[in-house]
Design a protein around this motif. Structure first.
Motif, PDB file in Angstrom:
ATOM      1  N   SER A 137      -5.651  -7.218  -1.151  1.00  0.00           N
ATOM      2  CA  SER A 137      -5.164  -7.083   0.273  1.00  0.00           C
ATOM      3  C   SER A 137      -6.404  -5.751   0.390  1.00  0.00           C
ATOM      4  CB  SER A 137      -3.765  -6.711  -0.349  1.00  0.00           C
ATOM      5  OG  SER A 137      -3.349  -5.499   1.026  1.00  0.00           O
ATOM      6  N   PRO A 138      -6.773  -5.625   1.531  1.00  0.00           N
ATOM      7  CA  PRO A 138      -7.800  -4.782   1.449  1.00  0.00           C
ATOM      8  C   PRO A 138      -7.055  -3.456   3.030  1.00  0.00           C
ATOM      9  CG  PRO A 138      -8.958  -7.248   2.756  1.00  0.00           C
ATOM     10  CD  PRO A 138      -7.739  -7.574   2.087  1.00  0.00           C
ATOM     11  N   GLN A 139      -5.907  -4.573   3.223  1.00  0.00           N
ATOM     12  CA  GLN A 139      -5.308  -2.826   3.400  1.00  0.00           C
ATOM     13  C   GLN A 139      -4.568  -2.180   2.457  1.00  0.00           C
ATOM     14  OE1 GLN A 139      -4.813  -6.460   3.893  1.00  0.00           O
ATOM     15  NE2 GLN A 139      -5.176  -6.751   6.012  1.00  0.00           N
ATOM     16  N   ALA A 140      -4.907  -2.357   2.015  1.00  0.00           N
ATOM     17  CA  ALA A 140      -4.335  -1.595   0.172  1.00  0.00           C
ATOM     18  C   ALA A 140      -4.899  -0.384  -0.342  1.00  0.00           C
ATOM     19  CB  ALA A 140      -2.981  -2.204  -0.505  1.00  0.00           C
ATOM     20  N   PHE A 163       4.107   0.999   5.565  1.00  0.00           N
ATOM     21  CA  PHE A 163       3.955  -0.676   4.800  1.00  0.00           C
ATOM     22  C   PHE A 163       5.593  -1.091   5.301  1.00  0.00           C
ATOM     23  CE2 PHE A 163       0.266   0.658   3.021  1.00  0.00           C
ATOM     24  CZ  PHE A 163      -0.638  -1.158   2.735  1.00  0.00           C
TER      25      PHE A 163
END
Length: 284
Positions: free
Chosen positions: A116-119, A284
């Motif tokens: 998860s790059p978003q995390a 999120f």
């Protein structure tokens, strides 16, 4: 047991030695020759705060956070051995600077395990904000945390004796780390063999022992993403008992207070978990 031992040695050989061995040797030479002082003295002029305004404090803190565990402990121990840190400051600076590095958090945790790059930004904030905030408050209670020797090392010592000592010191540190990685790899393997019906419980237990294996176990569990994120943030911030024992061994020649170090790590772990819950709820 043999398989767990081999896994621990492989982890040490492939991941720890190539990254940490050259840095341990070079950083030892830099500290012994005082090369860090002029650079960080200029940086300190633009930074706020009073208790932390020493190159001897800033150097282990910056490189410990950037390069990752156990560099913070190693640099702090070297500074104390030279008389550049007071006894009380040594434990507190070690606790504040001794964390897994951003490369581990981004590449291994965020991308390889959570996928998860978003995390990644959330992981970085949750893992590094608590120790920096708590550590700044804690270090502020140390009066004059660092002081300097009046007599610098001679040029001959810098050219020959320091380089030789740096090589030996680096290999000694690597061998000590290898021993603890093997021991906790065996313990993690034994925990994994226990007949428990809750795999997430075993994964968390493994993470309390050793972070790398534990975070992989949590990430591959059937828990929801939020729970995985919170648990991993807490485990990485705590550092695992493998990391604690390594730190104790590296700091063996200092008045290291293990109970204070563990308490600080526990508070950072709790702070990271709470911050992760809040940020996940908001974004999120």
């Amino acid at each position: 047991m043999a398989q767990d031992t081999a896994a621990g040695l492989l982890l040490w050989y492939k991941s720890v030695v190539p990254t940490l061995l050259p840095f341990c040797m070079i950083s030892y030479i830099i500290i012994q020759s005082n090369l860090y002082h002029s650079v960080f003295q200029k940086i300190l002029k633009v930074l706020p705060g009073q208790g932390q305004r020493r190159p001897e404090v800033l150097y282990p803190l910056c490189l410990g956070l950037i390069c990752g565990f156990p560099i913070g402990a190693k640099l702090t121990g070297d500074m104390y051995a030279l008389g550049h840190l007071s006894g009380k400051a040594a434990t507190r600076l070690c606790a504040m600077s001794n964390h897994f590095g951003p490369a581990f958090v981004v590449n291994y945790i965020g991308l390889a395990q959570l996928h998860s790059p978003q995390a990644v930004p959330l992981l970085l904030v949750c893992i590094y904000a608590p120790p920096l905030i708590l550590g700044s408050i804690w270090m502020a209670g140390v009066r004059d945390p660092a002081f300097r020797h009046e007599k610098p090392a001679s040029r001959s010592q810098i050219n020959f004796k320091v380089i030789d000592a740096g090589i030996i010191n680096g290999f000694e540190t690597m061998l000590r780390i290898a021993g603890y990685i093997v021991i906790f790899s065996i313990l993690s393997g034994a925990l994994d063999q226990l007949p428990l019906s809750a795999p997430l419980f075993k994964a968390v237990g493994t993470g309390i022992l050793e972070v790398t294996t534990g975070s992989e176990a949590v990430a591959s569990s059937c828990a929801d993403f939020t729970r995985k994120l919170v648990l991993i943030c807490a485990m990485v911030s705590f550092g695992g008992f493998c990391g604690i024992f390594q730190t104790k061994a590296i700091m063996k020649n200092t008045p290291f207070r293990l109970s204070e170090y563990i308490l600080f790590k526990f508070l950072c772990s709790a702070g990271s978990a709470l911050l992760a819950v809040l940020l996940v709820y908001l974004f999120f």
